[in-house]
Design a protein around this motif. Structure first.
Motif, mmCIF file in Angstrom:
data_model
loop_
_atom_site.group_PDB
_atom_site.id
_atom_site.type_symbol
_atom_site.label_atom_id
_atom_site.label_comp_id
_atom_site.label_asym_id
_atom_site.label_seq_id
_atom_site.Cartn_x
_atom_site.Cartn_y
_atom_site.Cartn_z
ATOM 1 N N MET A 1 0.955 -1.222 0.133
ATOM 2 C CA MET A 1 0.104 0.035 -0.065
ATOM 3 C C MET A 1 0.945 1.383 -0.036
ATOM 4 S SD MET A 1 -2.645 1.074 2.816
ATOM 5 C CE MET A 1 -4.284 1.047 2.270
ATOM 6 N N LEU A 2 1.871 1.278 1.046
ATOM 7 C CA LEU A 2 2.788 2.459 0.910
ATOM 8 C C LEU A 2 4.201 1.857 0.669
ATOM 9 C CD1 LEU A 2 3.233 5.544 1.901
ATOM 10 C CD2 LEU A 2 3.937 4.407 3.928
ATOM 11 N N ARG A 3 5.049 2.603 -0.154
ATOM 12 C CA ARG A 3 6.226 2.241 -0.495
ATOM 13 C C ARG A 3 7.349 3.523 -0.438
ATOM 14 N NH1 ARG A 3 4.280 -1.741 -2.341
ATOM 15 N NH2 ARG A 3 5.130 -3.749 -1.799
ATOM 16 N N VAL A 4 7.975 3.436 0.483
ATOM 17 C CA VAL A 4 9.079 4.552 0.597
ATOM 18 C C VAL A 4 10.459 3.979 -0.064
ATOM 19 C CG1 VAL A 4 10.209 6.207 1.984
ATOM 20 C CG2 VAL A 4 8.132 5.550 2.486
ATOM 21 N N LYS A 5 10.827 4.596 -0.909
ATOM 22 C CA LYS A 5 12.195 4.175 -1.536
ATOM 23 C C LYS A 5 13.099 5.102 -1.448
ATOM 24 C CE LYS A 5 9.581 1.555 -5.111
ATOM 25 N NZ LYS A 5 9.035 1.491 -6.407
ATOM 26 N N GLY A 6 14.359 5.028 -0.846
ATOM 27 C CA GLY A 6 15.549 5.737 -0.780
ATOM 28 C C GLY A 6 15.341 7.216 -0.693
ATOM 29 N N ILE A 7 14.711 7.625 0.570
ATOM 30 C CA ILE A 7 14.249 8.976 0.795
ATOM 31 C C ILE A 7 15.406 9.610 1.540
ATOM 32 C CG2 ILE A 7 12.924 8.718 2.783
ATOM 33 C CD1 ILE A 7 11.196 10.355 0.217
ATOM 34 N N HIS A 8 15.420 10.972 0.891
ATOM 35 C CA HIS A 8 16.845 11.579 1.645
ATOM 36 C C HIS A 8 16.008 12.845 2.040
ATOM 37 C CE1 HIS A 8 20.354 9.330 0.423
ATOM 38 N NE2 HIS A 8 19.346 8.636 -0.247
ATOM 39 N N LYS A 9 16.420 13.580 3.328
ATOM 40 C CA LYS A 9 16.227 14.915 3.730
ATOM 41 C C LYS A 9 17.214 15.510 4.537
ATOM 42 C CE LYS A 9 13.633 18.406 4.363
ATOM 43 N NZ LYS A 9 13.236 19.195 2.979
ATOM 44 N N SER A 10 17.757 16.595 4.012
ATOM 45 C CA SER A 10 18.862 17.372 4.887
ATOM 46 C C SER A 10 18.251 18.691 5.509
ATOM 47 C CB SER A 10 19.973 17.467 4.033
ATOM 48 O OG SER A 10 20.460 16.394 3.447
ATOM 49 N N PHE A 11 18.635 19.034 6.689
ATOM 50 C CA PHE A 11 18.332 20.386 7.123
ATOM 51 C C PHE A 11 19.952 21.179 7.002
ATOM 52 C CE2 PHE A 11 15.258 17.722 9.341
ATOM 53 C CZ PHE A 11 14.224 18.423 8.762
ATOM 54 N N GLU A 12 19.808 22.047 6.150
ATOM 55 C CA GLU A 12 21.195 22.759 6.065
ATOM 56 C C GLU A 12 22.085 21.692 5.666
ATOM 57 O OE1 GLU A 12 21.386 26.530 7.673
ATOM 58 O OE2 GLU A 12 19.557 26.237 7.054
ATOM 59 N N ASP A 13 23.120 21.502 6.552
ATOM 60 C CA ASP A 13 24.085 20.454 6.094
ATOM 61 C C ASP A 13 23.737 18.921 6.784
ATOM 62 O OD1 ASP A 13 25.518 21.950 4.357
ATOM 63 O OD2 ASP A 13 26.929 22.669 6.050
ATOM 64 N N PHE A 14 22.984 19.084 7.748
ATOM 65 C CA PHE A 14 22.646 17.710 8.492
ATOM 66 C C PHE A 14 21.632 16.954 7.892
ATOM 67 C CE2 PHE A 14 20.335 15.629 11.774
ATOM 68 C CZ PHE A 14 21.224 15.060 12.470
ATOM 69 N N LYS A 15 22.306 15.539 7.749
ATOM 70 C CA LYS A 15 21.243 14.733 6.957
ATOM 71 C C LYS A 15 20.427 14.069 7.979
ATOM 72 C CE LYS A 15 24.477 13.725 3.237
ATOM 73 N NZ LYS A 15 25.768 13.075 3.110
ATOM 74 N N ALA A 16 19.043 14.405 8.172
ATOM 75 C CA ALA A 16 18.198 13.781 9.211
ATOM 76 C C ALA A 16 17.627 12.384 8.601
ATOM 77 C CB ALA A 16 17.118 14.867 9.138
ATOM 78 N N ALA A 53 10.769 16.007 0.420
ATOM 79 C CA ALA A 53 12.093 14.979 0.255
ATOM 80 C C ALA A 53 13.222 15.850 -0.776
ATOM 81 C CB ALA A 53 11.876 13.658 -0.051
ATOM 82 N N ASP A 54 14.532 15.767 -0.324
ATOM 83 C CA ASP A 54 15.396 16.130 -1.173
ATOM 84 C C ASP A 54 15.480 15.149 -2.587
ATOM 85 O OD1 ASP A 54 15.994 18.028 0.425
ATOM 86 O OD2 ASP A 54 17.631 16.925 1.435
ATOM 87 N N ARG A 55 15.395 13.804 -2.128
ATOM 88 C CA ARG A 55 15.463 12.696 -3.042
ATOM 89 C C ARG A 55 14.628 11.420 -2.618
ATOM 90 N NH1 ARG A 55 21.585 11.871 -3.032
ATOM 91 N NH2 ARG A 55 21.275 9.444 -2.904
ATOM 92 N N GLY A 56 14.362 10.616 -3.692
ATOM 93 C CA GLY A 56 13.533 9.298 -3.418
ATOM 94 C C GLY A 56 12.163 9.560 -3.635
ATOM 95 N N LYS A 57 11.367 8.193 -3.436
ATOM 96 C CA LYS A 57 9.977 8.214 -3.634
ATOM 97 C C LYS A 57 9.299 7.783 -2.905
ATOM 98 C CE LYS A 57 9.812 7.505 -8.780
ATOM 99 N NZ LYS A 57 10.630 6.209 -9.575
ATOM 100 N N ILE A 58 7.855 8.286 -2.743
ATOM 101 C CA ILE A 58 7.094 7.593 -1.818
ATOM 102 C C ILE A 58 5.767 7.231 -2.538
ATOM 103 C CG2 ILE A 58 5.457 8.441 0.389
ATOM 104 C CD1 ILE A 58 7.667 10.609 0.950
ATOM 105 N N ILE A 59 5.597 5.841 -2.707
ATOM 106 C CA ILE A 59 4.586 5.530 -3.524
ATOM 107 C C ILE A 59 3.353 5.077 -2.627
ATOM 108 C CG2 ILE A 59 3.828 3.828 -5.510
ATOM 109 C CD1 ILE A 59 6.131 5.514 -6.203
ATOM 110 N N PHE A 60 2.084 5.823 -2.829
ATOM 111 C CA PHE A 60 0.954 5.338 -2.125
ATOM 112 C C PHE A 60 -0.033 4.907 -2.940
ATOM 113 C CE2 PHE A 60 -3.096 6.259 -0.063
ATOM 114 C CZ PHE A 60 -3.011 5.350 1.018
#
Ligand SMILES: Nc1ncnc2c1ncn2[C@@H]1O[C@H](COP(=O)(O)OP(=O)(O)O)[C@@H](O)[C@H]1O
Ligand SMILES: [Mg+2]
Lengths: 244, 320
Positions: A1-16, A53-60
């Motif tokens: 139903m939900l697929r999160v694929k290789g998702i990326h998110k940074s705040f400034e330089d910090f990779k959360a 997201a900076d990168r990656g996919k969220i499929i619902f």
């Protein structure tokens, strides 16, 4: 139903979040665990659109929702609760949930019907389900912490979601409240057949409830699998007992 | 009306007040009739502002601009065209709402204070047009001696016209306040982020609220012309917008009827204190400071908290 694929998110330089993957099948009860700061809240904010997201996919349901605003994601069938109670403090408990039901019924732009007569039954049912009926007329901001967190879940249920995303539903709760909340989650998943994704920093709470567990550490998915598989994973042991 | 909306409890006092307001003009001097009429106009204006400020949580800092647009629309149509009077009266709120829509489209993209600042800028642009364009708007002289139908051109006629329009507007506003839209708007005020998360298109709702509020500001503009028989650029000046804002705060911006009280207090103060002092703006400033520190919920809000709350408590006791 939900697929999160290789998702990326940074705040400034910090990779959360830097490479999170997650799969939720219809009808499943899935938990994301990880210590504080692992990126669980950030991941959930990405799924429900509060962050992009900076990168990656969220499929619902076969559709990429990663670019949609939160209200559209909600309308696709994903509702959520927040870790830090995010309610409508000046409105009554009843109204808090009713607003959500009205939104789901697409009635929130009606101008000349009294709100009092609309969505009443649905709202009361939800309040009963979560055990807040007796506080329906109280101002939400005046509720005790635990009740506010329960109201969080009730507001999410008002949207009649297919997938409910709960961000640390037991945060700051006493052991009794935690047990009651986990019981509620189990019940929602069981009798109502809801698909539920929630996160926790306390592993013990999760293992006897979740069908599938995703472990996050420093923004990265370490593993997703059944409780036993996760418990016996060498890498999880390493992160939780060793380095972390 | 459906049950529960207009409660029986408040019916008595409201009916008494209405009867008093209908009878009053035959027993009080003309000057006071005029002051009451000004209060009607201003109360309607403050109520319209409070729809977006108190119930919608928007920083509508230049509401006077839309009031002015409404008033100028009537004034210009009545003096420059030969259209029937009612056409001008009906057109004014729509023109005000249209300008509200245009300005709102830009403002709702911004948050909070930036919303307010952009609105002051755009509103001041309209003020500048009214102030500078002598050949069309009469510039800083304004437009005077606007021809009105004889029925409403007298002070008493204007009074009753204002009272009727005020009552109709208040009923419509109250229905909106109690509607799903009103409830949603208050939820947006409390927590816009959460509203997005429950599937509400926040900007669209805010824009609708602005259009409705500016429509009512336009009606107040019509009333102004009826009561005063003239228009001038001060109506659209930002200081006046601040005054309306203070009325909402003063009366109680989280309540429904508070702004009426705020408008009544402010107009009375301005009329009676204004005679003796030139420092009206200073009084305004001091009042604002006192309010923020001592009556953050406004006079009405204070009364509700003090007396309404006790009533609820005693109800709870009865239940037990
Ligand atoms: N808006 C933000 N700006 C900067 N840093 C953030 C922001 N939100 C979260 N972080 C950082 O990202 C990391 C992950 O946070 P979060 O997703 O809240 O973790 P968790 O929910 O697992 O405790 C933390 O180190 C936090 O400080
Ligand atoms: Mg968190």
């Amino acid at each position: 139903m939900l697929r999160v694929k290789g998702i990326h998110k940074s705040f400034e330089d910090f990779k959360a979040v830097s490479g999170a993957n997650l799969t939720v099948e219809a009808g499943q009860l899935v938990a994301v665990i990880g210590p504080n700061g692992a990126g669980k809240t950030t991941l959930f904010n990405l799924i429900t659109g509060q962050l992009k997201a900076d990168r990656g996919k969220i499929i619902f349901k076969d559709e990429d929702i990663s670019k949609l605003p939160p209200y559209e994601i909600c309308r696709k069938g994903i509702a959520r609760s927040f870790q830090i109670a995010n309610i409508f403090p000046r409105l009554t408990v009843f109204r808090n949930v009713q607003v959500s039901v009205l939104s789901q019924q697409r009635k929130s732009v009606r101008l000349f019907r009294p709100a009092e007569t609309l969505a009443v039954e649905e709202t009361n049912t939800i309040l009963e389900d979560v055990g807040l009926s007796d506080k329906a007329d109280a101002t939400a901001g005046s509720l005790a912490h635990g009740d506010q967190s329960t109201l969080e879940i009730a507001i999410a249920l008002g949207n009649k979601p297919e997938l409910v995303v709960l961000d640390e539903p037991t945060a700051g709760m006493s052991p009794e409240e935690t047990a009651a909340t986990m019981e509620l989650i189990r019940r929602l998943a069981g009798s109502q057949g809801l698909t539920i994704l929630f996160c926790e920093h306390d592993m013990e709470v999760v293992f006897n409830v979740a069908e599938s567990i995703m472990v996050m550490h420093q923004g990265i998915t370490i593993i997703q699998g059944g409780p036993d598989e996760v418990r016996n994973s060498a890498r999880v042991q390493e992160c939780y007992l060793g380095g972390a | 009306m459906s049950k529960g909306i207009f409660s029986l409890k408040s019916f008595g006092p409201i009916a008494a007040l209405l009867i008093a307001l209908v009878i009053l003009p035959s027993i009080i001097p003309r000057f006071y009739i005029y002051i009451l009429a000004v209060i009607f106009v201003t109360a309607l204006l403050a109520m319209s502002l409070n729809m977006v400020v108190g119930h919608g949580g928007l920083f509508q800092f230049h509401h006077g601009a839309f009031y002015g647009v409404g008033a100028y629309t009537v004034a210009l149509m009545l003096t420059k065209t030969s259209l029937p009077v009612w056409v001008g009266f009906v057109a004014a709120p729509f023109v005000a709402a249209f300008v509200g829509l245009l300005i709102g489209l830009f403002c709702v993209r911004l948050t909070r204070l930036y919303f307010g600042m952009l609105q002051i800028s755009l509103g001041s642009l309209i003020w500048a047009i009214a102030f500078r364009w002598y050949s069309f708007t009469g510039g800083d002289d304004g437009i005077h001696g606007i021809p009105l139908p004889s029925l409403i051109s007298s002070t008493t006629g204007a009074y009753y016209f204002g009272l009727i329009l005020l009552i109709i507007s208040l009923i419509v506003m109250f229905l909106i306040f109690k509607s799903p839209f009103g409830a949603t708007l208050q939820a947006i005020r409390d927590n816009p982020e959460r509203c997005e998360a429950i599937g509400i298109n926040v900007r669209r709702h805010q824009l609708i609220a602005i259009v409705i509020a500016t429509f009512f500001a336009g009606i107040a503009g019509v009333l102004f012309v009826v009561v005063e028989g003239s228009v001038f650029p001060d109506l659209l000046f930002w200081v006046f917008s601040l005054e309306i804002f203070v009325m909402c705060l003063l009366g109680g911006w989280f309540t429904f009827a508070g702004p009426i009280l705020g408008a009544a207090i402010m107009i009375s103060l301005r009329t009676f204190a204004g005679i003796y002092t030139e420092y009206w703006t200073m009084i305004l400033g001091i009042m604002l400071i006192l309010l923020i520190f001592f009556l953050p919920e406004g006079v009405w809000g204070y009364l509700v908290e003090k007396f309404g709350f006790q009533r609820k408590k005693s109800l709870e006791k009865e239940r037990q």
